[in-house]
Structures are given as structure tokens and as C-alpha cells.
Design a protein around this motif. Structure first.
Motif, PDB file in Angstrom:
ATOM      1  N   LYS A  80       4.532 -15.915   0.449  1.00 22.85           N
ATOM      2  CA  LYS A  80       5.807 -16.288  -0.165  1.00 22.85           C
ATOM      3  C   LYS A  80       6.588 -17.355   0.584  1.00 22.85           C
ATOM      4  O   LYS A  80       7.635 -17.780   0.137  1.00 22.85           O
ATOM      5  N   GLU A  81       6.095 -17.829   1.714  1.00 23.73           N
ATOM      6  CA  GLU A  81       6.794 -18.870   2.473  1.00 23.73           C
ATOM      7  C   GLU A  81       6.672 -20.226   1.767  1.00 23.73           C
ATOM      8  O   GLU A  81       5.614 -20.591   1.263  1.00 23.73           O
ATOM      9  N   LYS A  82       7.781 -20.971   1.768  1.00 22.49           N
ATOM     10  CA  LYS A  82       7.810 -22.289   1.127  1.00 22.49           C
ATOM     11  C   LYS A  82       7.446 -23.362   2.158  1.00 22.49           C
ATOM     12  O   LYS A  82       8.021 -23.397   3.244  1.00 22.49           O
ATOM     13  N   TYR A  83       6.511 -24.255   1.808  1.00 19.55           N
ATOM     14  CA  TYR A  83       6.072 -25.310   2.718  1.00 19.55           C
ATOM     15  C   TYR A  83       6.463 -26.702   2.234  1.00 19.55           C
ATOM     16  O   TYR A  83       6.129 -27.677   2.879  1.00 19.55           O
ATOM     17  N   ASP A  86      12.746 -29.677  -0.337  1.00 23.13           N
ATOM     18  CA  ASP A  86      13.475 -29.305  -1.558  1.00 23.13           C
ATOM     19  C   ASP A  86      13.165 -30.184  -2.759  1.00 23.13           C
ATOM     20  O   ASP A  86      13.211 -29.743  -3.882  1.00 23.13           O
ATOM     21  N   THR A  89       7.898 -30.247  -5.784  1.00 30.76           N
ATOM     22  CA  THR A  89       7.577 -29.043  -6.533  1.00 30.76           C
ATOM     23  C   THR A  89       6.173 -28.572  -6.173  1.00 30.76           C
ATOM     24  O   THR A  89       5.183 -29.179  -6.575  1.00 30.76           O
ATOM     25  N   ALA A  92       5.037 -21.501  -3.707  1.00 27.24           N
ATOM     26  CA  ALA A  92       5.108 -20.914  -2.364  1.00 27.24           C
ATOM     27  C   ALA A  92       3.688 -20.734  -1.843  1.00 27.24           C
ATOM     28  O   ALA A  92       2.771 -20.431  -2.598  1.00 27.24           O
ATOM     29  N   GLU A  95       0.828 -26.069   0.840  1.00 27.52           N
ATOM     30  CA  GLU A  95       1.311 -27.164   1.669  1.00 27.52           C
ATOM     31  C   GLU A  95       0.519 -28.417   1.308  1.00 27.52           C
ATOM     32  O   GLU A  95      -0.703 -28.367   1.197  1.00 27.52           O
ATOM     33  N   ALA A 166       3.435 -14.165  -2.609  1.00 27.63           N
ATOM     34  CA  ALA A 166       4.423 -14.849  -3.452  1.00 27.63           C
ATOM     35  C   ALA A 166       4.363 -14.274  -4.861  1.00 27.63           C
ATOM     36  O   ALA A 166       3.294 -13.949  -5.374  1.00 27.63           O
TER      37      ALA A 166
END
Length: 168
Positions: A80-83, A86, A89, A92, A95, A166
Motif C-alpha cells: 500500500k505504500e505510494k512510490y 503527487d 498516476t 500503490a 515505482e 494495497a
């Protein structure tokens, strides 16, 4: 009664060295056992792994659909970590690695992924777990914004722990 002479200085030095070596062996054994207990055994697998796709090259000012990428069966879920920053698009756990890009500069290749492969969440029927990305003109794209060749690849951060997965 027997009179014993005190040990010679050489004998005392040897006894001290022997005692210090024995103490060192005992301490090393205790510390080694503690380290062995703290580290995972060879039979345990980590709960998260990284999976890289192959590098893709783009001609100057070219765009393409990004091929689908999925986590392996033994670690099927994206974490669930966002790489992504902002303004990019990506799901999660995904990368984008851009060749020739340095932080603080505009990336030569723009990557966008809006199509996600989902599976039902066995612990919560109100959401699904993300297992990878889709390919298709409406699901993903990569664009080289430079006049030179650009390259990119995806890195999937996958887990076998539903609590770290995620959801969507």
C-alpha cells in the motif's frame, strides 16, 4: 605440610590470557546466539519483495502502452505504500524507474498507469486487493518527452501479507 612457591610471573600472565580468552569465547557465544535468534532463518521468506520489469526504450517524442505487470504467485499483492510523486498516476506499490533522471529535474519519460488488476479481498468484501497493472490505451502509457532516446522500467513492491496489501 608442603610449601608451594607462588606462581612465576610468566605463569600468572599465561593464566590471565587463558581466562580472558575463555571469557571472550563465552561472550561471543552469547552474542552469537542472540544474533541467530534475531535474524530470520533460511526457511522463512520475507513478507515483501521487489520485482523489476525489463527496461523499455522509447524513440524521441514517442509514446507506448506499458505492458501489464503482475506480482508473483508467492507474493501476489502490491503493497500500500505510494512510490509516485503527487502529479504522477501510478497504483500503490508501483515505482517507475526512469533512465537518465535525477531528482529536481523533469523526468525525460512520463509514466501513467490507471488500469489495475484486482482480486477480491478475502478479509473485507467492500474492497479489492491490487495484484498488478493492466495494459491498454486507456490503462497505461509512457511518453518520451525528449529529442533523444528515453528508457524506463517498473518496479513492483509485492507482499504476501494482506495487512500490507494495497486496496481499491
Amino acid at each position: 605440610m608442603t610449601n608451594q612457591a607462588p606462581p612465576s610471573p610468566a605463569r600468572r600472565s599465561w593464566l590471565r590470557r587463558t581466562a580472558l580468552v575463555a571469557l571472550g569465547v563465552a561472550v561471543a557465544g552469547v552474542l552469537g546466539a542472540t544474533a541467530a535468534q534475531a535474524s530470520p532463518s533460511a526457511s522463512e521468506t520475507p513478507s515483501t519483495i521487489e520485482v523489476d520489469t525489463a527496461w523499455r526504450k522509447l524513440a524521441p517524442l514517442a509514446s507506448e502502452v506499458i505492458p501489464a505487470a503482475t506480482c508473483p504467485a508467492d507474493h501476489p499483492y502490491l503493497i500500500k505504500e505510494k512510490y509516485a510523486p503527487d502529479f504522477v498516476t501510478l497504483p500503490a506499490g508501483v515505482e517507475a524507474i526512469i533512465g537518465g533522471w535525477f531528482p529536481g529535474r523533469l523526468a525525460p519519460v512520463g509514466v501513467s498507469i490507471t488500469g489495475w488488476n484486482l482480486v477480491p479481498n478475502p478479509t473485507n468484501p467492500n474492497n479489492s486487493l491490487i495484484i498488478g497493472t493492466k495494459d491498454g490505451p486507456l490503462d497505461s502509457s509512457a511518453t518520451n518527452w525528449t529529442l533523444g532516446t528515453g528508457e524506463y522500467k517498473l518496479r513492483l513492491h509485492c507482499t504476501n501479507d494482506i495487512a500490507q496489501a494495497a486496496t481499491h
